[in-house]
Design a protein around this motif. Structure first.
Motif, PDB file in Angstrom:
ATOM      1  N   ARG A 105       8.752  -0.933  -6.418  1.00 15.34           N
ATOM      2  CA  ARG A 105       7.716  -1.900  -6.035  1.00 15.34           C
ATOM      3  C   ARG A 105       8.242  -3.338  -6.131  1.00 15.34           C
ATOM      4  N   GLN A 134       3.700   1.466  -1.527  1.00 13.77           N
ATOM      5  CA  GLN A 134       4.521   1.445  -2.739  1.00 13.77           C
ATOM      6  C   GLN A 134       3.737   1.839  -3.993  1.00 13.77           C
ATOM      7  N   ARG A 135       2.466   2.190  -3.803  1.00 13.19           N
ATOM      8  CA  ARG A 135       1.627   2.478  -4.985  1.00 13.19           C
ATOM      9  C   ARG A 135       2.118   3.684  -5.769  1.00 13.19           C
ATOM     10  N   THR A 136       2.629   4.682  -5.053  1.00 17.00           N
ATOM     11  CA  THR A 136       3.097   5.895  -5.731  1.00 17.00           C
ATOM     12  C   THR A 136       4.558   5.807  -6.154  1.00 17.00           C
ATOM     13  N   ASP A 186       0.820  -1.214   0.000  1.00 18.35           N
ATOM     14  CA  ASP A 186       0.000   0.000   0.000  1.00 18.35           C
ATOM     15  C   ASP A 186       0.851   1.260   0.000  1.00 18.35           C
TER      16      ASP A 186
END
Length: 351
Positions: free
Chosen positions: A333, A325-327, A323
């Motif tokens: 990632r 690492q989404r950006t 969560d």
């Protein structure tokens, strides 16, 4: 106290091209640590052992009237054994520095490949999209050519270890044909060819000891018969890999699908796996977490009790949680996924 000061030496920050790449910065620090240990050892322990051996040698030469069991001879043997031990440790430190230097260079190369792939992905034409893949194939071909050249040199070194055979086999008038052949080499040839065939020179100082190391290596593989067997196996393996590469190239050339995205993903996974391997090299869970940038109580040399590791483990799981690492970039990632998998397995073994 001097060793503690040497261990805590402050290194200059990395100012290279890929400062944002964690693997590059980490491998840079590890390389400087290994270099500092090597220089400290050479300037202190190794130099002292060498001076003691030379002094014992001079003392023994002055007392030639003593028997082989005299005090001067015993002291000389002790100093020689000590120098051999220091030489072995010196070889280990040099190997550690060489490995860390190679790891740093590989990290820079991987960062360069990643940057090139990212730049290529911004191009709009199919030609520009195919360029990184073509470059990678050319780089792979160059690496394969390098391996084949190294194998040719190794075969040449092995063949030089054996005397020519007559119609009845090896000349029986020579008691030790391998030693007789190898004894005629220069020190430079002994070191170069011995390194190629995998001889152990960790405790070698004099020429006779280099010869003994190479003879032991030749004997270990079974002489010329054993070498020919290994040669056939290696040639068969290289030929098999060559056929596989040719099949893969034929398959890639025959397909018209776009495999650029899949290739980039595999490349990132490979880089992430190699990064985790570097961080986990000779490291327990504590040291691995420190190398990952996770705050651990006591740092690298603190206590590895379960409570401390549990707190650091929770911080790591939060830091590398999907969560969070989404950006991030795809590279971050993929690396986070590899790190999470490793620390999960390591923590399960501790529990």
């Amino acid at each position: 106290q001097q060793q503690q000061q040497q261990q805590h030496v402050q290194h200059p920050p990395y100012t290279g091209e890929y400062q944002d790449d964690m693997s590059v910065v980490t491998s840079y620090v590890q390389m400087l640590d290994a270099l500092a240990k090597l220089k400290y050892f050479e300037a202190n322990e190794l130099e002292e052992a060498t001076m003691r051996y030379e002094d014992a040698s001079r003392q023994y030469s002055k007392k030639t009237y003593q028997s082989a069991q005299g005090p001067a001879f015993i002291t000389l043997q002790q100093m020689k054994t000590n120098l051999q031990t220091m030489s072995f440790k010196h070889a280990q430190l040099k190997m550690e520095y060489s490995e860390s230097s190679r790891a740093h260079k590989l990290a820079i190369k991987r960062a360069a490949v990643t940057a090139a792939a990212a730049a290529a992905a911004t191009q709009s034409t199919n030609l520009h999209q195919q360029t990184p893949a073509r470059k990678r194939r050319e780089a792979a071909a160059a690496e394969e050519s390098k391996d084949e050249k190294k194998w040719v040199e190794e075969k040449s070194a092995w063949d030089a270890c054996f005397v020519a055979e007559n119609e009845n086999g090896v000349d029986e008038s020579i008691i030790d044909p391998h030693r007789d052949t190898i004894s005629g080499w220069s020190i430079r040839d002994l070191k170069h060819r011995g390194a190629l065939i995998g001889a152990d020179f960790s405790s070698a100082i004099e020429k006779s000891e280099y010869i003994d190391a190479i003879v032991r290596r030749v004997t270990a593989v079974g002489g010329k018969t054993g070498w020919l067997r290994l040669k056939r196996q290696k040639d068969a393996s290289l030929e098999s890999k060559k056929r596989q590469r040719e099949k893969l190239k034929a398959y890639q050339d025959s397909t018209a699908i776009d495999i650029e995205a899949e290739s980039n993903t595999r490349l990132l996974q490979h880089q992430a796996h190699k990064t985790v391997e570097q961080w986990s090299h000779r490291a327990d869970l504590r040291l691995f977490l420190v190398r990952c940038g996770v705050a651990v109580e006591g740092g690298e040399r603190g206590r590895s009790d379960k409570q401390t590791l549990q707190k650091a483990y929770k911080r790591a799981m939060l830091k590398f949680h999907p969560d969070r690492q989404r950006t991030k970039t795809e590279r971050d990632r993929v690396l986070a996924a590899e790190v999470t998998k490793f620390i999960t397995q390591a923590w399960a073994q501790l529990k």
